[in-house]
Design a protein around this motif. Structure first.
Motif: not given
Length: 279
Positions: A186, A199, A277-278, A188, A273, A217, A214, A190, A195-196
């Motif tokens: 992924s 991670a 990714h949740t 994503i 989101e 991240a 990730s 942080r 929400d991230r």
């Protein structure tokens, strides 16, 4: 039967068009009874999240905290290929990872969730990736075209229930696309949103039942764009027009100065989101 929705794409909303939020948004969850057929559990051989494996992932994640994204990707490829894949929305982070994979493991399968609502500028990146790296990103489609889906719901569902629209046209599609893989990358970061923020570098993705890696991240927006500039990595031209985060066309707007970079997603709703990714 899978239908190609591209022939039924929606026009971009006008600048003065506003989307009125529904009073409440339905929170959708997956059926736990279907867990046994998801992701790595449906692979051959299956990858099962035993206590020992989860402990291993936690240790590896901690050790990779100081690693570069390239080192993280090399670890993931060595550990999980050929059952390692990547989903991309062609964002700047995703394009950065594609650039890295082209050097590390260009055979890695990469796919995009083509909802039928994406910007043409986003879809154009598929050909740019092919021309630059020789990598053909596979489109994964929902079962229904945009026209069929909107007829079924009496109009565009994203205007009244974007959670359901994301669930049907992204999350369900990713469940199917993730079936049989052991791990996926992924893009994503942080620092993108609360929400991230927590991670892990490597962890078990409970929603899709496979390992989630990730590599970016710990990177910042500056890190991502620094590499894009240095390596002349292709990127979505909408980023030059006030769209730091690009999703589906009807649910993405230009971000104003001082706003969070994901403020332009689902504007008017308490939603930041799509649910990929949740937990």
């Amino acid at each position: 039967m899978v239908l190609n929705p591209q022939s039924n794409r929606v026009p971009a909303p006008s600048a003065d068009e506003t989307v009125k939020p529904a009073p409440t948004l339905q929170v959708l969850s997956d059926d736990p009874a279907s867990d046994a057929t998801r992701g790595a559990l449906a692979a051959d051989p299956p990858l099962v999240p035993t206590d020992a494996m989860l402990e291993e992932l936690a240790r590896e994640s901690q050790q990779l905290e100081s690693a570069t994204p390239q080192e993280i990707l090399r670890w993931a490829v060595d550990r999980f290929a050929p059952k390692f894949t990547m989903a991309t929305a062609f964002g700047p982070e995703g394009m950065t990872i594609i650039h890295m994979l082209a050097e590390i493991a260009p055979e890695t399968p990469i796919f995009n969730l083509e909802t039928g609502y994406q910007f043409e500028e986003t879809l154009a990146l598929r050909e740019k990736v092919k021309q630059r790296y020789g990598i053909e990103v596979e489109f994964k489609y929902p079962e229904l075209s945009v026209e069929q889906y909107e007829q079924l719901h009496g109009g565009p569902l994203y205007k009244t229930d974007p959670n359901r629209c994301c669930y049907d046209r992204k999350i369900r599609v990713l469940h199917e696309a993730a079936r049989g893989w052991h791990a996926w990358a992924s893009a994503i970061r942080r620092d993108q949103s609360p929400d991230r923020a927590k991670a892990p570098i490597v962890g078990w993705d409970r929603k899709f039942q496979l390992v989630k890696v990730s590599p970016l991240a710990n990177w910042t927006k500056k890190d991502v764009w620094g590499l894009i500039s240095k390596e002349d990595i292709p990127y979505n031209e909408l980023h030059d027009k006030g769209y730091p985060s690009v999703g589906c066309q009807p649910c993405t707007r230009v971000v104003q100065i001082g706003e969070d970079e994901r403020a332009g997603r689902w504007s008017g709703f308490q939603k930041t989101e799509c649910g990929l990714h949740t937990s």
